[in-house]
Design a protein around this motif. Sequence first.
Motif, PDB file in Angstrom:
ATOM      1  N   UNK A   1     -15.652   5.765   3.715  1.00  0.00           N
ATOM      2  CA  UNK A   1     -14.365   6.185   4.240  1.00  0.00           C
ATOM      3  C   UNK A   1     -13.476   6.624   3.071  1.00  0.00           C
ATOM      4  N   UNK A   2     -12.931   7.775   3.179  1.00  0.00           N
ATOM      5  CA  UNK A   2     -12.072   8.319   2.151  1.00  0.00           C
ATOM      6  C   UNK A   2     -10.620   8.250   2.614  1.00  0.00           C
ATOM      7  N   UNK A   3      -9.740   7.842   1.703  1.00  0.00           N
ATOM      8  CA  UNK A   3      -8.315   7.762   2.024  1.00  0.00           C
ATOM      9  C   UNK A   3      -7.624   9.067   1.667  1.00  0.00           C
ATOM     10  N   UNK A   4      -6.632   9.403   2.451  1.00  0.00           N
ATOM     11  CA  UNK A   4      -5.828  10.585   2.131  1.00  0.00           C
ATOM     12  C   UNK A   4      -4.999  10.302   0.880  1.00  0.00           C
ATOM     13  N   UNK A   5      -4.519  11.331   0.207  1.00  0.00           N
ATOM     14  CA  UNK A   5      -3.701  11.107  -0.991  1.00  0.00           C
ATOM     15  C   UNK A   5      -2.460  10.256  -0.714  1.00  0.00           C
ATOM     16  N   UNK A   6      -1.817  10.458   0.439  1.00  0.00           N
ATOM     17  CA  UNK A   6      -0.634   9.666   0.782  1.00  0.00           C
ATOM     18  C   UNK A   6      -1.010   8.197   0.990  1.00  0.00           C
ATOM     19  N   UNK A   7      -2.105   7.942   1.678  1.00  0.00           N
ATOM     20  CA  UNK A   7      -2.553   6.561   1.901  1.00  0.00           C
ATOM     21  C   UNK A   7      -2.938   5.906   0.582  1.00  0.00           C
ATOM     22  N   UNK A   8      -3.536   6.642  -0.306  1.00  0.00           N
ATOM     23  CA  UNK A   8      -3.918   6.117  -1.608  1.00  0.00           C
ATOM     24  C   UNK A   8      -2.685   5.756  -2.433  1.00  0.00           C
ATOM     25  N   UNK A   9      -1.656   6.607  -2.407  1.00  0.00           N
ATOM     26  CA  UNK A   9      -0.401   6.299  -3.099  1.00  0.00           C
ATOM     27  C   UNK A   9       0.240   5.052  -2.520  1.00  0.00           C
ATOM     28  N   UNK A  10       0.239   4.930  -1.190  1.00  0.00           N
ATOM     29  CA  UNK A  10       0.811   3.741  -0.556  1.00  0.00           C
ATOM     30  C   UNK A  10       0.037   2.485  -0.941  1.00  0.00           C
ATOM     31  N   UNK A  11      -1.283   2.593  -1.007  1.00  0.00           N
ATOM     32  CA  UNK A  11      -2.117   1.464  -1.394  1.00  0.00           C
ATOM     33  C   UNK A  11      -1.801   1.044  -2.840  1.00  0.00           C
ATOM     34  N   UNK A  12      -1.655   2.014  -3.729  1.00  0.00           N
ATOM     35  CA  UNK A  12      -1.321   1.714  -5.123  1.00  0.00           C
ATOM     36  C   UNK A  12       0.052   1.066  -5.232  1.00  0.00           C
ATOM     37  N   UNK A  13       1.024   1.562  -4.479  1.00  0.00           N
ATOM     38  CA  UNK A  13       2.358   0.982  -4.497  1.00  0.00           C
ATOM     39  C   UNK A  13       2.337  -0.456  -3.986  1.00  0.00           C
ATOM     40  N   UNK A  14       1.616  -0.703  -2.909  1.00  0.00           N
ATOM     41  CA  UNK A  14       1.509  -2.067  -2.371  1.00  0.00           C
ATOM     42  C   UNK A  14       0.847  -2.996  -3.385  1.00  0.00           C
ATOM     43  N   UNK A  15      -0.135  -2.492  -4.101  1.00  0.00           N
ATOM     44  CA  UNK A  15      -0.805  -3.294  -5.124  1.00  0.00           C
ATOM     45  C   UNK A  15       0.146  -3.632  -6.263  1.00  0.00           C
ATOM     46  N   UNK A  16       0.940  -2.667  -6.696  1.00  0.00           N
ATOM     47  CA  UNK A  16       1.900  -2.891  -7.780  1.00  0.00           C
ATOM     48  C   UNK A  16       2.952  -3.912  -7.357  1.00  0.00           C
ATOM     49  N   UNK A  17       3.487  -3.770  -6.162  1.00  0.00           N
ATOM     50  CA  UNK A  17       4.520  -4.692  -5.678  1.00  0.00           C
ATOM     51  C   UNK A  17       3.967  -6.106  -5.553  1.00  0.00           C
ATOM     52  N   UNK A  18       2.793  -6.252  -4.976  1.00  0.00           N
ATOM     53  CA  UNK A  18       2.229  -7.593  -4.810  1.00  0.00           C
ATOM     54  C   UNK A  18       1.883  -8.225  -6.159  1.00  0.00           C
ATOM     55  N   UNK A  19       1.394  -7.439  -7.101  1.00  0.00           N
ATOM     56  CA  UNK A  19       1.098  -7.967  -8.435  1.00  0.00           C
ATOM     57  C   UNK A  19       2.376  -8.405  -9.141  1.00  0.00           C
ATOM     58  N   UNK A  20       3.439  -7.621  -9.022  1.00  0.00           N
ATOM     59  CA  UNK A  20       4.720  -7.983  -9.634  1.00  0.00           C
ATOM     60  C   UNK A  20       5.261  -9.266  -9.020  1.00  0.00           C
ATOM     61  N   UNK A  21       5.169  -9.407  -7.710  1.00  0.00           N
ATOM     62  CA  UNK A  21       5.656 -10.612  -7.041  1.00  0.00           C
ATOM     63  C   UNK A  21       4.867 -11.843  -7.493  1.00  0.00           C
ATOM     64  N   UNK A  22       3.555 -11.727  -7.554  1.00  0.00           N
ATOM     65  CA  UNK A  22       2.717 -12.853  -7.971  1.00  0.00           C
ATOM     66  C   UNK A  22       3.013 -13.231  -9.422  1.00  0.00           C
ATOM     67  N   UNK A  23       3.175 -12.249 -10.286  1.00  0.00           N
ATOM     68  CA  UNK A  23       3.514 -12.518 -11.681  1.00  0.00           C
ATOM     69  C   UNK A  23       4.862 -13.195 -11.820  1.00  0.00           C
ATOM     70  N   UNK A  24       5.865 -12.722 -11.077  1.00  0.00           N
ATOM     71  CA  UNK A  24       7.197 -13.330 -11.101  1.00  0.00           C
ATOM     72  C   UNK A  24       7.120 -14.782 -10.649  1.00  0.00           C
ATOM     73  N   UNK A  25       6.446 -15.008  -9.544  1.00  0.00           N
ATOM     74  CA  UNK A  25       6.338 -16.369  -9.013  1.00  0.00           C
ATOM     75  C   UNK A  25       5.597 -17.273  -9.992  1.00  0.00           C
ATOM     76  N   UNK A  26       4.557 -16.754 -10.608  1.00  0.00           N
ATOM     77  CA  UNK A  26       3.775 -17.546 -11.553  1.00  0.00           C
ATOM     78  C   UNK A  26       4.616 -17.984 -12.746  1.00  0.00           C
ATOM     79  N   UNK A  27       5.448 -17.117 -13.260  1.00  0.00           N
ATOM     80  CA  UNK A  27       6.245 -17.448 -14.439  1.00  0.00           C
ATOM     81  C   UNK A  27       7.476 -18.274 -14.092  1.00  0.00           C
ATOM     82  N   UNK A  28       8.245 -17.861 -13.087  1.00  0.00           N
ATOM     83  CA  UNK A  28       9.560 -18.452 -12.872  1.00  0.00           C
ATOM     84  C   UNK A  28       9.634 -19.536 -11.812  1.00  0.00           C
TER      85      UNK A  28
END
Length: 80
Positions: A1-28
Motif C-alpha cells: 500500500x502506497x501513501x499519498x504525499x499528503x498522507x505521508x506528510x501528515x504521518x511524518x508530522x504526527x511522528x514528530x509531535x508524538x516524539x516531542x511529547x514523549x521526550x518532554x514527558x521523559x525529561x520534565x
Amino acid sequence: MSLSPQALRNWKLATIVSTAFIGFHTVFRTPYAVESRTQDKHVFTDAQEWYNRKWDEALGVRRDASASSDNIKRRAQDVR
C-alpha cells in the motif's frame, strides 16, 4: 500500500509531535526517584526543578526555594 504525499506528510508530522511529547514527558514529568528508590538527585533533577519553577510562575504560585525538590519527592511517593 502506497501513501499519498499528503498522507505521508501528515504521518511524518504526527511522528514528530508524538516524539516531542514523549521526550518532554521523559525529561520534565517522570519521577525518576521512584525507580531508584532513593531521594538522590538524578540527571534530570535540575531541569525538572527549573520547569516546575517556570510552571509555578506562569500559574502565579509562590513557593520557597526548597518546595520544588520537596515536590519531586512528594510526586515520587504518590506514585508508589
